[in-house]
Design an enzyme around this catalytic site. Structure first.
Site, PDB file in Angstrom:
ATOM      1  N   SER A  57      -4.605 -81.941  11.141  1.00  0.00           N
ATOM      2  CA  SER A  57      -5.312 -80.701  10.873  1.00  0.00           C
ATOM      3  C   SER A  57      -4.337 -79.663  10.318  1.00  0.00           C
ATOM      4  O   SER A  57      -3.671 -79.938   9.328  1.00  0.00           O
ATOM      5  CB  SER A  57      -6.038 -80.224  12.133  1.00  0.00           C
ATOM      6  OG  SER A  57      -7.033 -79.274  11.822  1.00  0.00           O
ATOM      7  N   ASP A  78     -15.705 -86.371   8.843  1.00  0.00           N
ATOM      8  CA  ASP A  78     -15.045 -85.155   9.311  1.00  0.00           C
ATOM      9  C   ASP A  78     -15.762 -83.969   8.668  1.00  0.00           C
ATOM     10  O   ASP A  78     -15.596 -83.694   7.484  1.00  0.00           O
ATOM     11  CB  ASP A  78     -13.569 -85.177   8.904  1.00  0.00           C
ATOM     12  CG  ASP A  78     -12.784 -84.001   9.457  1.00  0.00           C
ATOM     13  OD1 ASP A  78     -13.414 -83.035   9.930  1.00  0.00           O
ATOM     14  OD2 ASP A  78     -11.539 -84.054   9.417  1.00  0.00           O
ATOM     15  N   HIS A 118     -13.160 -85.546  13.069  1.00  0.00           N
ATOM     16  CA  HIS A 118     -11.923 -84.851  12.709  1.00  0.00           C
ATOM     17  C   HIS A 118     -10.704 -85.482  13.387  1.00  0.00           C
ATOM     18  O   HIS A 118     -10.700 -85.717  14.590  1.00  0.00           O
ATOM     19  CB  HIS A 118     -12.039 -83.384  13.102  1.00  0.00           C
ATOM     20  CG  HIS A 118     -10.883 -82.543  12.661  1.00  0.00           C
ATOM     21  ND1 HIS A 118     -10.426 -82.525  11.364  1.00  0.00           N
ATOM     22  CD2 HIS A 118     -10.071 -81.689  13.344  1.00  0.00           C
ATOM     23  CE1 HIS A 118      -9.409 -81.689  11.265  1.00  0.00           C
ATOM     24  NE2 HIS A 118      -9.173 -81.172  12.448  1.00  0.00           N
TER      25      HIS A 118
END
Length: 616
Positions: free
Chosen positions: A222, A338, A369
């Site tokens: 991320s 995601d 995710h």
């Protein structure tokens, strides 16, 4: 004959000396600890395994920028974890480096701190409520222990740093600004002997990294996966390989979509200024300066939450624009489902890197995710580019995709992504509103128009399952007798008219019948999605209001995908206006009329039109 006490003592001393000498000889003869490789992968080494003997220390690396306005170059807080042999035996090892804005704590979560999505399109939004300043957490000298168990026993040094304006790192957070690229560059320069490190944030006692080979790899997930790409765009020497997992490669693509204000899934109302507040755990003395300069004067005046247009502010936070200096080997990792950092973030970079010619591979899975590649893939990548072991990784298949129902560490290899045998197949619409129309490869004539009424109160899943509703239009293929493999990026062209000058436009591609079972897989229902602002039909940088009742053509990509639709299912194309979980929520009632003759969708099917017809 009796031996005197003195003689016995002499014998004892001689024996002790003999033992010590023998022991020293054995110790001298023992091979120094070093990395071990088997089948092209770094192996766990017993001598590196015990964390009680790892050396841990922290320091501050001086950068080339002053982002917090105190007339001093910002310094980044860095922590190091390395095997003791890097001290006792002079062993030099490569580094696995992870940087983050999250290590020292984050701000309050909650919808009350997001922008209120109940906003009329084209109008100024209601003011956002701010939470109290972030309380910094964390103990020196350890910033984080992530990645240590994976890499230190395999013969790597693990380094962590807090990004600018977070933790004990100086500067301001900028959420994708230049300093977030230059900060990790400075740390890599220090690891390679080209920048200064200090024992304190404002002192002059230097620290060197003489235990580093000058080879550095980066990874993270991320935001922590964005920073490796940011560092690589500087072209810094010594950064040999990166493994970004679900990276945010463009903050415009994170908070906007084809001119539309769109939020990441699960964070309805979040925007870039909230993320700034959320990560700002840095120096309290410079907080007011940072808030005023970065958040209030830069973000809030340029992020354009009224029109959603692309501008210089967003362009400066798009790493696709900065790839020219990049030379590191890149293993991208992302999930096709995601809906936080949508898959286009990695696909767009992967496509550009292939054209650029740097070593590139892609790992995709079917989850949500996050989700790194299997350890074997990462190990081969870092072994090849950080240790220099010729393991042939550059000759491995370019794309690895976890198939539906398979475990994440069992991906299927493909020559590339999209699948080389995929080709676009165009589908046309036949009416059926307010029930379901049809989707086929045969072009229609005089199909007429159909109208939906915007209402954010109904979520997409409910609309997809509804047998009869005026709040969406849906068109389906016949039921498949054989599986269909989609691989690539669908693209839709819609000819539409709105009853108002501005309207949300959302498109879902779904697999029907909908599976409501509590154990349904993430791939069972939603194939992919896309969003656009018809006002940006001609330009991403300039909105053009719609003339109510006038038809316009809008074309845009849906999110990339690679999915096998099983037999017994149908593909459904659903057109709606406001998407409850993603877009703004204007007052219901806007009418969106679709000209069916001017509307089509292109789906990338492995085997092309022939495979589709065979499946029917």
């Amino acid at each position: 004959m009796h031996t005197s006490r003195l003689t016995r003592t002499a014998f004892a001393c001689i024996s002790l000396v003999t033992c010590l000498v023998a022991g020293r000889s054995i110790a001298t003869a023992k091979e120094p600890a070093k990395p071990v490789f088997k089948d092209g992968e770094a192996q766990v080494v017993k001598a590196f395994e015990d964390s009680d003997y790892w050396i841990r220390h922290d320091l501050w690396v001086e950068t080339e920028f002053d982002s917090d306005g105190d007339d001093k170059l910002d310094r980044m807080h860095v922590s190091v974890t390395r095997p003791r042999q890097t001290e006792s035996e002079g062993l030099k090892l490569p580094v696995v480096y992870n940087s983050s804005p999250y290590f020292a704590g984050t701000g309050a979560k909650g919808d009350e701190y997001f922008w209120n999505p109940r906003q009329e399109l084209g109008e100024d939004p209601p003011e956002r409520k701010h939470f109290d300043a972030v309380e910094r957490t964390g103990m020196r000298p350890i910033i984080s222990k992530r990645h240590e168990k994976d890499w230190v026993p395999r013969g790597y040094i693990v380094v962590h740093s807090s990004s600018p304006g977070t933790g004990l790192s100086q500067g301001c957070p900028t959420v994708g600004g230049d300093n977030e690229s230059l900060a990790p560059k400075a740390v890599i320069d220090w690891l390679c002997g080209r920048a200064d490190g200090f024992t304190t944030p404002d002192g002059d006692e230097k620290v060197t990294a003489d235990w580093c080979t000058g080879k550095v790899g980066m990874t993270g997930t991320s935001y922590n996966g964005t920073i490796p790409l940011a560092a690589a765009t500087t072209g810094v020497d010594g950064l040999e390989a990166i493994i970004p997992v679900a990276p945010n490669t463009s903050y415009y693509h994170y908070y906007r979509s084809n001119g539309l204000v769109r939020h990441p899934y699960g964070y309805l109302g979040e925007d870039i200024d909230y993320l700034y507040d959320f990560i700002h755990s840095g120096n309290e003395a410079r907080r007011e300066y940072c808030d005023c300069t970065v958040r209030d004067l830069e973000m809030l005046t340029q992020f354009d939450r009224v029109n959603g247009d692309y501008n210089d502010f967003w362009a400066g936070r798009d790493y696709l624009n900065d790839l020219e200096p990049l030379k590191a080997a890149v293993l991208m990792a992302h999930a096709f489902n995601d809906w936080n950092v949508v898959p286009e973030h990695s696909v767009r970079i992967y496509e550009a890197l292939k054209k650029k010619g740097v070593p590139t591979q892609a790992f995709f899975h079917q989850g949500g995710h996050g989700g790194p590649p299997p350890m074997k893939m990462m190990n081969r990548w870092f072994t090849r580019y950080l240790h220099g072991v010729e393991n042939g990784v550059e000759k491995d298949p370019r794309a690895w995709i976890v198939r539906e129902g398979d475990k994440q560490d069992k991906p299927t290899s493909y020559p590339d992504y999209p699948h080389p045998d995929a080709s676009p197949v165009t589908f046309y619409l036949s009416g059926g509103a307010p029930e379901r129309g049809s989707l086929s490869t045969q072009a229609t004539q005089d199909a007429g128009t159909e109208t939906l009424v915007d209402n954010f109160s109904f979520d997409g899943a409910s609309l997809a399952q509804a047998e009869w509703t005026e709040h969406r239009l849906i068109y389906t293929t016949p039921e498949f007798k054989e599986p269909i493999h989609l691989s690539g990026t669908p693209r839709i062209t819609i000819k539409l008219a709105s009853s108002k000058p501005a309207v949300n436009l959302s498109v879902w591609l779904v697999s029907l019948p909908w599976n409501n079972d509590k154990n349904a897989k993430i791939t069972d229902n939603i194939i992919t999605r896309g969003w656009a602002d018809p006002q940006n039909r001609n330009s991403m940088t300039e909105s053009e209001p719609l003339e109510p009742g006038t038809f316009y053509e809008v074309s845009f990509d849906l999110q990339p995908d690679d999915q096998v639709i099983p037999k017994g299912q149908q593909i459904g194309l659903m057109i709606l206006s406001s998407d409850k979980d993603f877009t703004l929520h204007p007052t219901p009632g806007t009418e969106l009329t679709i000209d069916l003759d001017g509307t089509s969708v292109s789906l990338p099917i492995v085997g092309g039109k022939e495979a589709f017809e065979k499946a029917l």
